[in-house]
Design a protein around this motif. Structure first.
Motif, PDB file in Angstrom:
ATOM      1  N   GLN A 183       0.829  -1.200   0.000  1.00 25.20           N
ATOM      2  CA  GLN A 183       0.000   0.000   0.000  1.00 25.20           C
ATOM      3  C   GLN A 183       0.875   1.266   0.000  1.00 25.20           C
ATOM      4  N   LEU A 184       1.894   1.268   0.856  1.00 25.17           N
ATOM      5  CA  LEU A 184       2.799   2.419   0.894  1.00 25.17           C
ATOM      6  C   LEU A 184       3.571   2.557  -0.424  1.00 25.17           C
ATOM      7  N   THR A 187      -1.786  13.367  -5.216  1.00 23.91           N
ATOM      8  CA  THR A 187      -1.805  12.217  -6.112  1.00 23.91           C
ATOM      9  C   THR A 187      -1.578  10.923  -5.331  1.00 23.91           C
ATOM     10  N   GLY A 188      -0.677  10.989  -4.348  1.00 24.91           N
ATOM     11  CA  GLY A 188      -0.336   9.790  -3.582  1.00 24.91           C
ATOM     12  C   GLY A 188      -1.481   9.291  -2.712  1.00 24.91           C
ATOM     13  N   VAL A 189      -2.107  10.189  -1.966  1.00 25.04           N
ATOM     14  CA  VAL A 189      -3.148   9.736  -1.041  1.00 25.04           C
ATOM     15  C   VAL A 189      -4.561  10.012  -1.551  1.00 25.04           C
ATOM     16  N   LEU A 232       0.910   9.893   4.581  1.00 22.78           N
ATOM     17  CA  LEU A 232       1.244  11.237   4.148  1.00 22.78           C
ATOM     18  C   LEU A 232       2.752  11.467   4.179  1.00 22.78           C
ATOM     19  N   THR A 233       3.428  10.867   5.166  1.00 29.46           N
ATOM     20  CA  THR A 233       4.876  11.034   5.266  1.00 29.46           C
ATOM     21  C   THR A 233       5.573  10.475   4.033  1.00 29.46           C
ATOM     22  N   GLY A 289       8.569  11.381  -0.697  1.00 30.19           N
ATOM     23  CA  GLY A 289       8.748  11.055  -2.110  1.00 30.19           C
ATOM     24  C   GLY A 289       8.735  12.301  -2.988  1.00 30.19           C
ATOM     25  N   SER A 290       7.826  13.228  -2.683  1.00 32.63           N
ATOM     26  CA  SER A 290       7.732  14.463  -3.470  1.00 32.63           C
ATOM     27  C   SER A 290       8.984  15.319  -3.288  1.00 32.63           C
ATOM     28  N   LEU A 291       9.495  15.391  -2.054  1.00 35.53           N
ATOM     29  CA  LEU A 291      10.694  16.199  -1.794  1.00 35.53           C
ATOM     30  C   LEU A 291      11.915  15.609  -2.495  1.00 35.53           C
TER      31      LEU A 291
END
Lengths: 206, 206, 206
Positions: free
Chosen positions: B7-8, B39-41, B65-66, B71-73
């Motif tokens: 899932q992660l 987009t992720g969550v 969310l973490t 991932g975005s950073l």
């Protein structure tokens, strides 16, 4: 019975309007089906999310999605020529708008919501499918720009709630509300009725 | 355990795909994080709203969310050159699509939903994140235009439900469904497989 | 009492910002009202859908929608000249952002949600209305591109939760959180503060 048929007719009308937009945008067969199905059942799913019906009814009754998908496929294979496609879009969109505004308001009212809530739910059910369709294909939703679009939805939802409050049943409410909304919407298109626009000082910078 | 990791992994893959789009659009660091995290969550939040899970699980488990933010950073600081960025977008998007279609369907099926509902929830979980991403940056969602995109989600969700119905567990369902969906999607991109488009009489007016 | 007034002030501010965008896009009177009302009550409806409050509070309390509609109508008839309209948009949007971030977080926290969930709900309530507005008129939402927009919402929501956790009441939390968020947002606009953008190798292909 008539009531269920009217609901499916609304889904079919909106699905066709969505599929026509998809064809005009030259999406492939599945893109056409996705836009058509989202437009057809999207308003009802939004209604159910607002009313707390989980999962949405369109996820439980296979008829809803089937009608939307079959309608989209028929459009894909039998769509009118490009030059006439916009005309059909408007007509089917008006039928979806009218049927859903009355039907959505009736569903909410019968489930025990207040008059205000029922009318709002009807309006959102009616314009929800079209907003999803227009946002998906990246245009400004018709509800913001088209002739008496939201007024027609408001009329349909209000008339349906009035019929129910006066003791009529859901079928009668859907029929009367739907007929009024469709008539107002199509008449306003045919006559080119518009609401006033803002008077602008300075040039347009839209 | 493997299940939570899958899932992660789906959240991470979609967050990276969103952040890559944000970088390509030259958003600032927070814009990239907002697109990436949405987009992720986003697909999972939509799934929870449809199933009546309040508040959505991503609001309760800080890990979701973490992972999306980190991932975005990472993308913001280490993104590939512009000319290669679209290639990475497609690959990470395919992994998000595959993992979420199988995982979303499994979550719904285990919570007691019917086969139809579970498959629909899986498909919506899978395409939801991408639709949010594409609508935010103002483009037509890939689900409407890309090669076998929705078909891949449907395959992943259907396979996951089939594995569960045959007695497999959620981990196995997510692995098999996810692998099938990712394989079909990436193969269709590599081979340039397309579904038929509408035959148009008259010129295109899209 | 002060608390309810602050909530209505947030709705009014966002409705005005939405109606101003509608006027700038030259929508007709109903289009302006639809954008204004959706922007005004949209964030709160999204908050209620996430928290499982059915139907959303704005469907029950006629005051919310009335304030949003009246605010939109006032803008339609008394809007500033085109050249100054964007300035007003930014100011009213900042007030809506600040009031909603603090208020949304307070509503969630008081209803028993965790700190993380409350802050997320506050941020989504605050940016939700603006995202709906921008998606409706088909532009990239300001949250992705504007100066410290999401940071301001995060500050407002975080401060409100901190005030409540320290024993303050909802009014104090809304006032302090709202004031901080509005101040940060307007200062960042006035000073032209920006967050870093991605360094791109190769040319821009946005």
């Amino acid at each position: 019975m008539v009531y269920e048929v009217l609901q499916l007719a609304g889904i079919l009308a909106f699905a066709i309007s969505g599929a026509l937009v998809g064809v005009r945008r030259r999406l492939d067969i599945l893109g056409v089906v996705v836009v058509g199905a989202s437009t057809g059942v999207g308003g009802g799913i939004l209604r159910d999310m607002l009313l707390g019906v989980h999962p949405p009814l369109s996820f439980l009754h296979w008829q809803n999605l089937t009608v939307a998908i079959v309608g989209s496929l028929v459009v894909f294979y039998l769509h009118p020529s490009v030059t006439r496609i916009r005309h059909f879009e408007v007509v089917f969109d008006a039928f979806g708008l009218g049927l859903f505004s009355a039907n959505g308001a009736a569903v909410a009212y019968i489930s025990g919501q207040s008059t205000l809530t029922s009318i709002l739910v009807g309006v959102i059910t009616a314009i929800g499918g079209g907003v999803i369709r227009d946002v998906l294909v990246n245009t400004v939703p018709g509800v913001l720009t088209r002739e008496l679009y939201a007024v027609s939805a408001l009329l349909g939802a209000g008339a349906a709630v009035a019929v129910l409050a006066l003791g009529g049943d859901a079928t009668l409410a859907s029929l009367i509300g739907g007929a009024l909304a469709i008539t107002l919407r199509l008449t306003s298109v045919a006559r080119g009725w518009h609401l006033p626009r803002p008077k602008m000082s300075g040039g347009s910078k839209a």
